[in-house]
Design an enzyme around this catalytic site. Structure first.
Site, short mmCIF file in Angstrom:
data_model
loop_
_atom_site.label_atom_id
_atom_site.label_comp_id
_atom_site.label_asym_id
_atom_site.label_seq_id
_atom_site.Cartn_x
_atom_site.Cartn_y
_atom_site.Cartn_z
N HIS A 161 1.24 -1.08 -0.30
CA HIS A 161 -0.08 -0.05 0.53
C HIS A 161 0.71 1.29 0.37
CE1 HIS A 161 -3.30 -2.49 0.23
NE2 HIS A 161 -2.28 -3.24 1.85
N SER A 282 15.02 21.62 -15.19
CA SER A 282 13.56 22.99 -15.63
C SER A 282 13.67 24.22 -15.88
CB SER A 282 12.61 22.69 -14.28
OG SER A 282 12.04 24.61 -14.17
N LYS A 288 15.63 21.89 -10.02
CA LYS A 288 15.39 20.52 -10.68
C LYS A 288 16.15 19.48 -11.31
CE LYS A 288 10.51 20.61 -10.63
NZ LYS A 288 9.89 19.65 -10.06
N GLU A 295 8.95 9.14 -16.56
CA GLU A 295 7.09 9.68 -16.25
C GLU A 295 6.86 8.79 -17.97
OE1 GLU A 295 7.19 13.83 -15.13
OE2 GLU A 295 8.96 13.45 -15.04
#
Ligand code: ARG
Length: 463
Positions: A161, A282, A288, A295
């Site tokens: 979980h 970024s 970043k 992704e």
């Protein structure tokens, strides 16, 4: 007939007449030109067989072979002009062959049809993709094995979980992916073996009256045997569906590690650092390091599974044998295969370059009362408590630690004895995460000794 008459009702938005529209919907050359090498290999094997069986003369076969090699060379050199009017790769190649060698070109299509020809070309192409996927998977498995070897005994939290469950080893987690990708590899091998029958000679759908030698062609093209039923052969795209199905499961596995990379590389987790090669910055936030490749890999299943559903839907309910619907098979499989292979290569790069943050993994492993199960097991083993009661006692100890804002090993012995009087200080040995993972030696368990044995096994499998 007046060409514009038929579309007066609906043709307003079309600038071309119906013949041009027909050509546009009918032609597959825009994408099936990718099958040129397979088409030419199949034609060369077919021509050699036609000569060997006396169906055409050796001289014609030699001319055909020479011409086909020239066509391939032109295509490879980018000098070939593909024509939409010639519809598909089969007719484009044959037409050029005729331009090069003249009349003998017309004998190549004896005892075959575009229906068995496309079945052959596509099968050869998908078979190559299986080999490429298997190679990509093996490289990826090796990358996970290297990670497992480096951190066979590094401790990290195991999750259910996405909540801390029990300590596990980094090596064990890496090996979980070796198992998954090994199943993918086996699926591609299995599909490859099943698809390895030669369709050529099924002709349009019923076979042929020419005395062809299908076994000879099958052997020349590296197939186990010819297919046994000409109707099934021209109607079948199972090989593509199996490839797509295996690709979908594989892409699903890729998406799961991709998601773990996204989570683990976040500032909140800091379990891993992705290499610069596989991170992006970024344009506005200088701090970043975005896991874009991960992704994208998480997303690839979307299109690969989409291709799978698309081809199933194309094939559903098609009466035997070939129908033009089946021309819709190729773009889906091309796109899925390209993205799968790219995804495997990208994941291999990311895993190889990945740096695990051992200290962060270990700190996280020790938090969240991850050794509560070890404590309960100790109460069963040492104090002979029934497991349910041990679970209850452990729950009370966890609550105590939680209230105090400490971890289980930080509780004093007297505090524990207030919950259960028979607890001794021997209990502390099982509250450490290293002891916890070392104790899980059941077959398939997370103990470093198991991890090392599995690494050795997989190294032997991969050779
Ligand atoms: N371009 C066709 C395809 O991809 C080749 C087979 C055409 N056969 C036919 N009878 N029209 O399916």
């Amino acid at each position: 007939m007046d060409k514009t008459a038929a579309n007066q009702m609906w043709g307003g938005r079309f600038s071309a007449g119906p013949d041009a529209i027909m050509e546009a919907i009918n032609a597959s050359i825009g994408f099936d030109k990718r099958l040129a090498p397979q088409d030419i290999a199949g034609s060369r094997a077919h021509a050699a067989m036609l000569a060997a069986t006396g169906i055409i003369t050796p001289e014609d076969a030699a001319e055909i072979d020479r011409g086909l090699q020239q066509v391939l060379a032109e295509i490879e050199a980018g000098e070939f002009t593909f024509s939409t009017a010639l519809e598909d790769i089969h007719m484009n190649v044959e037409n050029r062959l005729r331009e090069i060698i003249g009349a003998p070109a017309g004998r190549l299509h004896t005892a075959r049809s575009r229906n068995d020809q496309v079945a052959l070309d596509f099968r050869l192409w998908v078979r190559e993709q299986c080999d490429a996927a298997i190679a990509g998977l093996e490289a990826l498995m090796r990358a996970y094995l290297a990670q497992a070897e480096a951190g066979a005994d590094w401790v990290m939290p195991g999750f259910t979980h996405l909540q801390t469950a029990q300590p596990v080893t980094w090596g064990h987690h890496m090996l979980a992916y070796v198992e998954m990708f090994a199943r993918d590899r086996a699926r591609f091998m299995d599909a490859r073996a099943r698809m390895n029958e030669c369709p050529l000679g099924a002709a349009a759908l019923a076979g042929t009256s020419f005395p062809i030698d299908r076994h000879m062609v099958a052997q020349a093209l590296g197939f186990e045997r010819p297919t046994a039923n000409s109707l099934d052969t021209t109607a079948d795209r199972d090989f593509a569906l199996e490839f797509l199905s295996a690709a979908s499961i594989c892409a699903m596995h890729l998406s799961r590690f991709a998601e773990e990379l996204v989570i683990w590389s976040s500032a909140q987790f800091r379990f891993v650092r992705m290499s610069d090669r596989f991170s992006t910055g970024s344009s506005i936030m200088p701090q970043k390091r975005n896991p874009d490749a991960a992704e994208l890999l998480r997303a690839k299943l979307g299109r690969i599974l989409g291709a799978t559903v698309a081809l199933f839907t194309v094939m559903k309910g098609l009466a035997l044998t070939y129908s033009k619907d089946m021309q819709e098979d190729k773009e889906q499989v091309f796109d899925a295969a390209d993205n799968l292979l790219l995804g495997l290569a990208a994941m291999e790069g990311m895993v190889s370059d990945l740096t695990a943050n051992r200290a962060a993994l270990e700190a996280a492993a020790a938090s969240g009362f991850s050794t509560a199960t070890d404590l309960a097991d100790w109460l069963v083993r040492e104090l002979n408590l029934p497991f349910r009661e041990a679970h209850h006692v452990t729950g009370a100890l966890v609550k105590l630690a939680e209230d105090k804002g400490c971890d289980l090993p930080d509780l004093a012995l007297e505090e524990m004895q207030n919950v259960h009087g028979e607890i001794t200080d021997a209990v502390y040995s099982v509250l450490g995460v290293q002891n916890s993972v070392a104790s899980r030696t059941s077959y398939g368990g997370t103990a470093p000794v198991n991890v090392r044995a599995q690494i050795a096994r997989w190294k032997e499998v991969l050779g």
